[in-house]
Scaffold this active site. Structure first.
Site, mmCIF file in Angstrom:
data_model
loop_
_atom_site.group_PDB
_atom_site.id
_atom_site.type_symbol
_atom_site.label_atom_id
_atom_site.label_comp_id
_atom_site.label_asym_id
_atom_site.label_seq_id
_atom_site.Cartn_x
_atom_site.Cartn_y
_atom_site.Cartn_z
ATOM 1 N N ARG A 80 46.533 -68.371 -59.101
ATOM 2 C CA ARG A 80 47.847 -67.975 -59.655
ATOM 3 C C ARG A 80 48.181 -68.717 -60.951
ATOM 4 N NH1 ARG A 80 49.195 -67.770 -54.038
ATOM 5 N NH2 ARG A 80 49.083 -65.594 -53.436
ATOM 6 N N HIS A 114 43.974 -48.378 -80.733
ATOM 7 C CA HIS A 114 43.541 -48.422 -79.332
ATOM 8 C C HIS A 114 42.995 -47.063 -78.902
ATOM 9 C CE1 HIS A 114 46.172 -52.170 -78.304
ATOM 10 N NE2 HIS A 114 45.114 -52.460 -79.023
ATOM 11 N N ASN A 161 52.312 -54.612 -83.250
ATOM 12 C CA ASN A 161 51.449 -53.486 -82.885
ATOM 13 C C ASN A 161 51.325 -52.456 -84.005
ATOM 14 O OD1 ASN A 161 50.708 -54.159 -80.146
ATOM 15 N ND2 ASN A 161 52.884 -54.001 -79.728
ATOM 16 N N LYS A 214 48.930 -63.170 -74.991
ATOM 17 C CA LYS A 214 48.478 -61.913 -74.382
ATOM 18 C C LYS A 214 47.060 -62.084 -73.862
ATOM 19 C CE LYS A 214 51.164 -58.346 -76.680
ATOM 20 N NZ LYS A 214 51.117 -57.198 -77.620
ATOM 21 N N GLU A 239 43.998 -57.829 -89.484
ATOM 22 C CA GLU A 239 45.157 -58.310 -88.711
ATOM 23 C C GLU A 239 46.060 -59.191 -89.584
ATOM 24 O OE1 GLU A 239 46.360 -57.540 -85.818
ATOM 25 O OE2 GLU A 239 44.748 -56.818 -84.526
ATOM 26 N N LYS A 250 53.606 -65.206 -86.579
ATOM 27 C CA LYS A 250 53.431 -64.789 -85.185
ATOM 28 C C LYS A 250 54.168 -65.738 -84.247
ATOM 29 C CE LYS A 250 50.494 -62.930 -81.735
ATOM 30 N NZ LYS A 250 49.257 -62.346 -81.329
ATOM 31 N N ARG A 254 58.641 -58.266 -81.085
ATOM 32 C CA ARG A 254 57.186 -58.455 -80.991
ATOM 33 C C ARG A 254 56.419 -57.137 -81.124
ATOM 34 N NH1 ARG A 254 53.625 -62.478 -77.100
ATOM 35 N NH2 ARG A 254 51.621 -61.803 -77.949
ATOM 36 N N HIS A 283 48.378 -50.163 -84.167
ATOM 37 C CA HIS A 283 47.608 -50.358 -82.940
ATOM 38 C C HIS A 283 47.584 -49.161 -82.001
ATOM 39 C CE1 HIS A 283 47.241 -54.410 -84.311
ATOM 40 N NE2 HIS A 283 46.636 -54.811 -83.211
ATOM 41 N N GLU A 320 57.503 -59.038 -75.496
ATOM 42 C CA GLU A 320 57.436 -57.775 -76.233
ATOM 43 C C GLU A 320 58.486 -56.764 -75.767
ATOM 44 O OE1 GLU A 320 53.479 -56.533 -77.693
ATOM 45 O OE2 GLU A 320 54.034 -54.574 -76.938
ATOM 46 N N HIS A 366 37.830 -53.952 -83.664
ATOM 47 C CA HIS A 366 39.271 -53.780 -83.458
ATOM 48 C C HIS A 366 40.013 -53.718 -84.801
ATOM 49 C CE1 HIS A 366 43.232 -54.054 -81.747
ATOM 50 N NE2 HIS A 366 43.463 -55.200 -82.354
#
Ligand code: GLY
Length: 369
Positions: free
Chosen positions: A121, A251, A244, A143, A185, A226, A240, A247, A236, A264
Site C-alpha cells: 500500500r 495518447h 495535457n 503520476k 514536452e 510544473k 494541471r 496529449h 488534476e 511519446h
C-alpha cells in the site's frame, strides 16, 4: 552547477535536484533516513549504462540493494512487469520502510512509481530520470501508470516521490529521437505556461543535442512551472489539465499505432499542432502566435505517421479527461495562455490533424506531419 527546486505539498514536499553531478546528492538525502531495503528498478539499457554508478552512490545507505531490470521500451508499462517487480520485492523481503529507486526514462519512472505506490500500500520512492522527457515532465508531479490495450496510462495512481535527482550527464547517451521527444514536452510547457522559455527556445540556433542550448536551464524552467501547477492542483482537477496540451491526440496515436511505435514526445508534437490549429477558431489564437508556435514545433522532427485520423477516435473517448463521454480539449488563446474547453465535436480535433490545404478529400487525410 547543481540547482534545487521544491515541489511544495506540505508534509509531502520534495526537492528536484538538477544539474551535472546531481546523483552525488542522493547519498546525502538518504543519510537523513536510511531505507530498510532498496529496490533499484531500471531497464536493460539504462541499467547497463548507469546501474553500477547508482549502486556506488547507494552503497553508503544500502550495501546490498535489490536490482530489478525490465526490458527497455513502452511495452514494459504492463501488468506483467508490475507483477514482476512487486513479486521480486516481496521475495527479497522489502518492507514498508523500503525504497524504490526508479532509474530510467518515463517508462521506468511510471512503472516503478506504480509499484512503489501499490506494493504494501505504498513504500518510499525516489525518481532518478535519465532522459530529457522524464527530467522535464514525467519524473515530477507524482503520476504513475501502465498501459492497457484500451488506452495509454489508463491504470495508475497519483503518488509523489520523496525526491527527484536529474543528472544532465546522463543525457550524453540519449539518442537524437529521445532528445527531441523530451524537448517536445519542454515546448509544451513553453507554449502553455512560459513565454520566457518559449522565447529562449525560439531564439536558439540549434535545438539538437550538442547544439548549444543550456539544457539545465530548460529543465529547471519546465520543472519550476510544473512544480507550481502540481502545488496548485495535485490531482488534476483544474489547472494541471493544462499539462495535457497535445496529449489527447498523442495518447490516441500511441495506442492505435501500438505502444512504442512512436515516441511519446513525437506524438505530443503532432497533438500540439492539431491543438494549435483548433485554437485559432476555438479560442482566438492570433495568426502571429500560431505561426511562431508552429515554427518552433516544426523544429522537432517527427516520423511520418500513415494513419487515418478516424482510427484514433475510439481512444479519444476513453481519454482520462473526458467527462460524460465528451472530450475535453486543452487549447491556447496566446503563447503562454492556455484554455480548457469541452469539445462537443471530437471530429474538429481529428480534422485539425491535417494541414488546412489537406483537409478536403477524406481518402487523403492520413496524418503525415
Ligand atoms: N504529464 C502531465 C502531468 O504530469 O500532469
Amino acid at each position: 552547477m547543481i540547482e534545487k527546486i521544491r515541489v511544495d505539498l506540505g508534509e509531502r514536499s520534495y526537492p528536484i535536484v538538477v544539474g551535472s553531478g546531481a546523483w552525488g546528492r542522493i547519498k546525502e538525502h538518504l543519510e537523513g533516513r536510511t531505507p530498510s531495503g532498496t529496490a533499484l528498478v531500471t531497464d536493460d539499457r539504462v541499467g547497463s549504462l548507469y546501474g553500477d554508478t547508482l549502486l556506488q552512490v547507494l552503497s553508503g545507505a544500502d550495501p546490498n540493494p535489490l536490482v530489478i531490470t525490465v526490458p527497455q521500451g513502452e511495452n514494459s508499462k504492463s501488468f506483467d512487469q508490475l507483477e514482476y517487480i512487486c513479486r521480486k520485492m516481496a521475495k527479497a523481503g522489502i518492507e514498508r520502510e523500503g525504497l524504490v529507486l526508479a532509474l530510467g526514462g518515463g517508462v521506468v519512472g511510471d512503472l516503478a512509481g506504480l509499484a512503489a505506490s501499490t506494493y504494501l500500500r505504498g513504500i518510499r520512492l525516489i525518481q532518478v530520470p535519465t532522459t530529457l522527457l522524464s527530467m522535464v515532465d514525467s519524473s515530477v508531479g507524482g503520476k504513475t501508470g501502465i498501459n492497457i490495450p484500451e488506452g495509454k496510462n489508463l491504470v495508475g495512481t497519483f503518488f509523489q516521490p520523496e525526491a527527484v535527482f536529474a543528472d544532465v550527464e546522463s543525457l550524453r547517451t540519449l539518442d537524437d529521437r529521445d532528445w527531441y521527444s523530451g524537448l517536445a514536452e519542454a515546448v509544451k510547457i513553453a507554449i502553455t505556461l512560459d513565454t520566457d522559455l518559449f522565447e529562449y527556445l525560439e531564439s536558439a540556433r540549434d535545438l539538437g543535442p550538442g547544439g548549444g542550448i543550456d539544457i539545465s536551464r530548460v529543465i529547471l524552467a519546465a520543472c519550476l512551472r510544473k512544480a507550481d501547477v502540481v502545488r496548485r492542483d495535485e490531482k488534476e482537477e483544474g489547472i494541471r489539465r493544462v499539462l495535457n496540451f497535445g496529449h489527447t491526440i498523442a495518447h490516441g496515436f500511441e495506442a492505435a499505432l501500438g505502444y512504442g511505435e512512436i515516441r511519446h514526445g513525437e506524438a505530443v508534437a503532432l497533438g500540439m499542432k492539431a491543438a494549435l490549429r483548433l485554437s485559432q477558431d476555438a479560442c482566438g489564437l492570433s495568426r502571429e502566435h500560431f505561426e511562431r508556435a508552429m515554427a518552433l514545433l516544426e523544429r522537432i522532427p517527427v516520423p511520418e505517421v500513415n494513419m487515418h485520423p478516424k482510427e484514433i477516435e475510439p481512444f479519444l473517448k476513453r481519454d482520462k479527461k473526458s467527462v460524460g463521454g465528451t472530450v475535453q480539449a486543452v487549447l491556447v488563446s496566446a503563447i503562454g495562455k492556455s484554455e480548457f474547453l469541452p469539445l462537443m465535436e471530437p471530429d474538429l480535433l481529428l480534422s485539425a490533424l491535417a494541414e488546412p490545404g489537406k483537409r478536403e478529400g477524406r481518402e487523403n487525410d492520413s496524418v503525415t506531419d
